[in-house]
Scaffold this motif. Structure first.
Motif, short mmCIF file in Angstrom:
data_model
loop_
_atom_site.label_atom_id
_atom_site.label_comp_id
_atom_site.label_asym_id
_atom_site.label_seq_id
_atom_site.Cartn_x
_atom_site.Cartn_y
_atom_site.Cartn_z
N TRP A 54 0.84 -1.20 0.00
CA TRP A 54 0.00 0.00 0.00
C TRP A 54 0.87 1.25 0.00
O TRP A 54 0.60 2.21 -0.73
CB TRP A 54 -0.91 -0.02 1.23
N ALA A 55 1.94 1.25 0.83
CA ALA A 55 2.83 2.41 0.89
C ALA A 55 3.56 2.61 -0.44
O ALA A 55 3.75 3.74 -0.90
CB ALA A 55 3.84 2.24 2.02
N ILE A 57 2.53 1.78 -3.44
CA ILE A 57 1.62 2.28 -4.47
C ILE A 57 1.10 3.67 -4.12
O ILE A 57 1.09 4.58 -4.96
CB ILE A 57 0.44 1.30 -4.64
N ARG A 58 0.69 3.84 -2.86
CA ARG A 58 0.06 5.11 -2.46
C ARG A 58 1.06 6.25 -2.45
O ARG A 58 0.73 7.38 -2.85
CB ARG A 58 -0.56 4.94 -1.07
N TYR A 59 2.30 6.00 -2.04
CA TYR A 59 3.26 7.10 -1.87
C TYR A 59 4.42 7.01 -2.85
O TYR A 59 5.52 7.46 -2.57
CB TYR A 59 3.80 7.09 -0.43
N ARG A 60 4.18 6.41 -4.00
CA ARG A 60 5.22 6.37 -5.01
C ARG A 60 5.50 7.78 -5.51
O ARG A 60 4.62 8.65 -5.47
CB ARG A 60 4.81 5.47 -6.16
N LYS A 62 5.67 10.84 -7.64
CA LYS A 62 4.88 11.31 -8.77
C LYS A 62 5.50 12.55 -9.42
O LYS A 62 5.17 12.88 -10.56
CB LYS A 62 3.46 11.64 -8.32
#
Length: 270
Positions: A54-55, A57-60, A62
């Motif tokens: 989750w971390a 994917i969520r905090y990749r 950008k």
């Protein structure tokens, strides 16, 4: 599913998470503890893996913009400190219960066996069963034959261990339990072999005790209570362990255990 199929494991083995099948209530309790511990570990693992993915994917990343900086998160820090302690406390609680059950000894066991270890063999005595000369009956290993310890199923058995020389360890893999045999100290434990588990089981020394440690084998022969009484009666009448086994319809094992003979271990089995 492919991995499980290729491993050749049965459904029962998979459900036990690789834990061997034991033949005593103590082994069953240890299996339950193992199964519960593995399930708990898998649950924690799945949760942690989920957080990691989750971390990721969520905090990749950008953009090149610096993310918001957070110094601390008190609720999260309390949570990840308290939860591990809670998990450890639960595991410790169930471990203590199982350990107490495995180590419990009753005041009056049904059968008492004296286990005497020496380099490099075993002697098994029944201190409560005396022959015509008022000596405990039993058996001792030799260079030609491994000693056979005959015990009944469905009865509480106390194993009392002593050593004549160095540290050995009394181990029957099917019991899923072993206890060291220490010179100058008497160790003991109790077990009840489940009814229906009659048969011959391998026994070994599980402590590196010297040059011929690997040859320090014995056999645990579990028989019904009726056959055990007949075996004891035959031994009291002067029969050897192997003759007594044959008298109750059990095929004795005759296996060479040592490639040499010494004054100490070249005795003829009684």
């Amino acid at each position: 599913m492919t991995a499980l199929t290729l491993s050749g494991c049965s459904t029962e083995e998979v459900l036990r998470f690789g834990w061997p099948k034991g033949i005593t209530p103590q082994a069953d309790q240890m299996m339950d503890l193992w199964t519960g511990s593995v399930i708990a570990a898998l649950a924690v693992g799945v949760f942690v893996w989920g957080l990691i993915f989750w971390a990721v994917i969520r905090y990749r990343k950008k953009s090149d913009e610096l993310p918001t900086q957070t110094r601390f998160n008190l609720p999260i820090e309390i949570l990840y400190t308290a939860v591990p302690f809670l998990i450890i406390a639960v595991l410790f609680y169930y471990t203590a219960i199982v350990q107490t059950f495995v180590d419990k000894q009753k005041a009056n066991p049904d059968v008492t066996v004296s286990v005497v270890a020496f380099k490099w063999n075993w002697q098994f005595l029944y201190p409560e069963e005396l022959d015509a000369d008022r000596q405990p009956i039993g058996t001792i290993g030799s260079t030609e034959q491994i000693p056979v310890l005959v015990v009944p199923t469905g009865e509480r058995i106390r194993f009392v261990e002593t050593s004549n020389d160095v540290i050995h360890s009394f181990w029957v893999p099917a019991l899923l339990f072993k206890r060291d045999v220490i010179p100058g100290r008497t160790n003991s434990f109790e077990a009840t072999i489940n009814k229906g588990e009659e048969g011959a089981y391998v026994g070994r020394c599980a402590e590196l005790c010297g040059t011929y440690h690997a040859n320090m084998n014995f056999e645990l022969r579990a028989v019904t209570s009726e056959k055990f009484d007949q075996f004891i009666a035959a031994k009291k009448s002067g029969a050897s362990t192997y003759d007594a086994l044959q008298s109750i319809g059990e095929s004795p094992t005759a296996t060479t255990t040592h490639p040499f003979k010494t004054k100490r271990d070249a005795r003829t089995p009684s």
